[in-house]
Design a protein around this motif. Structure first.
Motif, short mmCIF file in Angstrom:
data_model
loop_
_atom_site.label_atom_id
_atom_site.label_comp_id
_atom_site.label_asym_id
_atom_site.label_seq_id
_atom_site.Cartn_x
_atom_site.Cartn_y
_atom_site.Cartn_z
N GLU A 180 43.09 44.35 38.96
CA GLU A 180 44.05 43.64 39.80
C GLU A 180 43.99 44.15 41.23
O GLU A 180 44.03 43.38 42.18
CB GLU A 180 45.47 43.80 39.24
N GLU A 181 43.88 45.47 41.38
CA GLU A 181 43.80 46.05 42.71
C GLU A 181 42.52 45.62 43.41
O GLU A 181 42.52 45.32 44.60
CB GLU A 181 43.88 47.58 42.64
N LEU A 182 41.42 45.59 42.68
CA LEU A 182 40.15 45.19 43.27
C LEU A 182 40.17 43.73 43.69
O LEU A 182 39.67 43.36 44.74
CB LEU A 182 38.99 45.44 42.31
N SER A 183 40.75 42.87 42.86
CA SER A 183 40.79 41.45 43.21
C SER A 183 41.71 41.22 44.40
O SER A 183 41.52 40.28 45.16
CB SER A 183 41.23 40.60 42.01
N ALA A 184 42.70 42.08 44.58
CA ALA A 184 43.58 41.96 45.74
C ALA A 184 42.88 42.40 47.02
O ALA A 184 43.32 42.07 48.11
CB ALA A 184 44.85 42.79 45.53
N GLN A 185 41.78 43.14 46.89
CA GLN A 185 41.05 43.65 48.05
C GLN A 185 39.73 42.90 48.25
O GLN A 185 38.74 43.49 48.63
CB GLN A 185 40.77 45.13 47.87
N GLN A 186 39.74 41.61 48.01
CA GLN A 186 38.51 40.84 48.16
C GLN A 186 38.08 40.82 49.62
O GLN A 186 38.90 40.88 50.53
CB GLN A 186 38.71 39.41 47.67
#
Length: 124
Positions: A64-70
């Motif tokens: 979730e954190e990675l997808s928020a940092q696209q």
């Protein structure tokens, strides 16, 4: 029970399990997982189930954190424009001597500026 309450309960349970797993992983040297589980009133199978669930929850959080940092694409011209603005924001000094112009910034080295000024002074 509302979905928020059940989610809060699940989060609390995962936090408790994570604490148990940390405790088990820091058990005394020579003590097996089975022995630690017996001392804490859980089965080995239950311990590994909890370990798997905590790991899954951690992976979900990381994803979730990675997808928020696209990465957002930026037009090349926009980046150059920002760099020019940053350069122009630096304090500068423009010296006009004998028909020439010398542009001096904070990053101009003093030895270079000294040599240029000497050359200009002696120029005809």
């Amino acid at each position: 029970m509302s979905s928020e309450t059940s989610m809060a309960a699940a989060d609390f349970r995962l936090q408790e399990w994570a604490a148990q797993i940390r405790e088990c992983q820091s058990r005394p040297a020579g003590m097996s997982v089975v022995s630690w589980c017996a001392c804490h009133g859980i089965t080995k199978a239950n311990y590994y189930y909890r370990l798997r669930r905590v790991r899954e929850a951690c992976l979900e959080t990381i994803q979730e954190e990675l997808s928020a940092q696209q990465i957002v694409p930026v037009q090349p011209g926009l980046l150059q424009e920002q760099e020019q603005k940053a350069r122009s924001a630096q304090p500068t000094l423009d010296i006009s001597i004998k028909g020439g112009c010398i542009h001096v910034t904070e990053s101009t080295s003093m030895p270079l500026l000294t040599e240029v000024l000497k050359a200009v002074r002696h120029a005809e």
